[in-house]
Enzyme design. Structure first.
Site, PDB file in Angstrom:
ATOM      1  N   SER A   1       1.306  -3.936   1.625  1.00  0.00           N
ATOM      2  CA  SER A   1      -0.038  -3.232   1.734  1.00  0.00           C
ATOM      3  C   SER A   1      -0.238  -3.159   0.333  1.00  0.00           C
ATOM      4  O   SER A   1       0.524  -2.919  -0.309  1.00  0.00           O
ATOM      5  CB  SER A   1      -0.157  -1.946   2.586  1.00  0.00           C
ATOM      6  OG  SER A   1      -1.377  -1.228   2.075  1.00  0.00           O
TER       7      SER A   1
ATOM      8  N   TYR B   1       2.735   6.739   4.062  1.00  0.00           N
ATOM      9  CA  TYR B   1       2.454   5.334   4.096  1.00  0.00           C
ATOM     10  C   TYR B   1       2.666   4.443   3.077  1.00  0.00           C
ATOM     11  O   TYR B   1       3.237   3.532   3.193  1.00  0.00           O
ATOM     12  CB  TYR B   1       0.946   5.384   4.569  1.00  0.00           C
ATOM     13  CG  TYR B   1       0.464   3.925   4.831  1.00  0.00           C
ATOM     14  CD1 TYR B   1       0.702   3.364   6.286  1.00  0.00           C
ATOM     15  CD2 TYR B   1      -0.190   3.216   4.199  1.00  0.00           C
ATOM     16  CE1 TYR B   1       0.389   2.165   6.615  1.00  0.00           C
ATOM     17  CE2 TYR B   1      -0.641   1.654   4.581  1.00  0.00           C
ATOM     18  CZ  TYR B   1      -0.251   1.345   5.645  1.00  0.00           C
ATOM     19  OH  TYR B   1      -0.666   0.089   6.183  1.00  0.00           O
TER      20      TYR B   1
END
Length: 245
Positions: A135, A148
């Protein structure tokens, strides 16, 4: 350019979103797919929408026993794509232990478990393809991203270490770092998400990357410059660009 016709790929996290969109791309390209996620019913519905052959193999990547049981049922693989993930926006001031642990245990440790299930056989035959989804949030710490961003950073370094070890072998390792993708996970965000992509558009970029011989891609390209460039900024400037929420 890599061909997928007649190849068997295990997609982990394939029941919806980017995973399902990528499954459609691979299936249309002639790949035989093994689809995994936690919910069998969702997987069966996903498999029924594909143009080519697909089997379903439910697995909970946060559970080592579940991954081992799934691995015992796997046919011989040509490739594996890790796309599983969970997400909750979280500030340090709003720490939620179970959610933070779930993001670490599924997004990062889950990748370790799944790679451990697929990789040894590929190494033994010196042939295979491992693809890991990172990501843009994993390049450097961000506000409101407890759990995250840290998990994605670990996942990205895992891919980099695999590549460092395997790049001169017959096992190909690739990393894809997307930005915002419109899914039920990003629907939890209460802020504007620049350059947000539909799952199908993100899957198209990821599929083309998988066809290529490159190791890593970060996209959307223009948006990725901010995150990749952030690694070179001094702390005072970087944290001014990303102030606390």
């Amino acid at each position: 350019m890599r061909s997928f016709r007649g190849k068997r790929y295990w997609l982990v996290g394939a029941s919806e979103g980017l995973g399902l969109a990528l499954a459609h791309k691979l299936s249309a390209a002639g790949a035989e797919l093994v689809l995994s996620a936690r919910n069998r019913e969702s997987l069966e519905k996903a498999a029924a929408t594909l143009p080519g052959p697909a089997t379903v193999l439910p697995v909970d990547v946060s559970d080592s026993d579940s991954v081992r049981a799934a691995a015992a049922e796997l046919p011989e693989l040509d490739g594996m794509v890790f796309l599983a993930g969970v997400y909750w926006p979280m500030r340090a001031q709003d720490w939620n232990g179970p959610q933070a642990e779930a993001m670490a245990d599924i997004n990062f440790t889950g990748a370790v478990r799944v790679v451990g299930a697929a990789l040894p056989a590929m190494v033994a035959k010196n042939k295979g393809h491992i693809v890991i989804t990172g990501s843009l949030s994993g390049f450097r710490g961000l506000p409101g991203a407890i759990g995250y961003a840290a998990a994605k950073a670990g996942t990205m370094v895992l891919a980099e270490s695999l590549y460092a070890d395997l790049r001169k072998t017959g096992v190909t390792v690739q990393l894809a770092n997307p930005g915002f993708i419109r899914t039920r996970l990003t629907a939890k965000n209460d802020f504007t998400m620049p350059f947000i992509m539909e799952p199908e558009a993100a899957a198209d970029i990821m599929f083309r990357h998988m066809q290529s011989g490159r190791f890593k891609i970060s996209f959307p390209t223009v948006f990725s410059w901010l995150f990749r460039g952030g690694n070179f900024l001094p702390d005072a400037l970087y944290y001014r660009i990303f102030p606390p929420k």
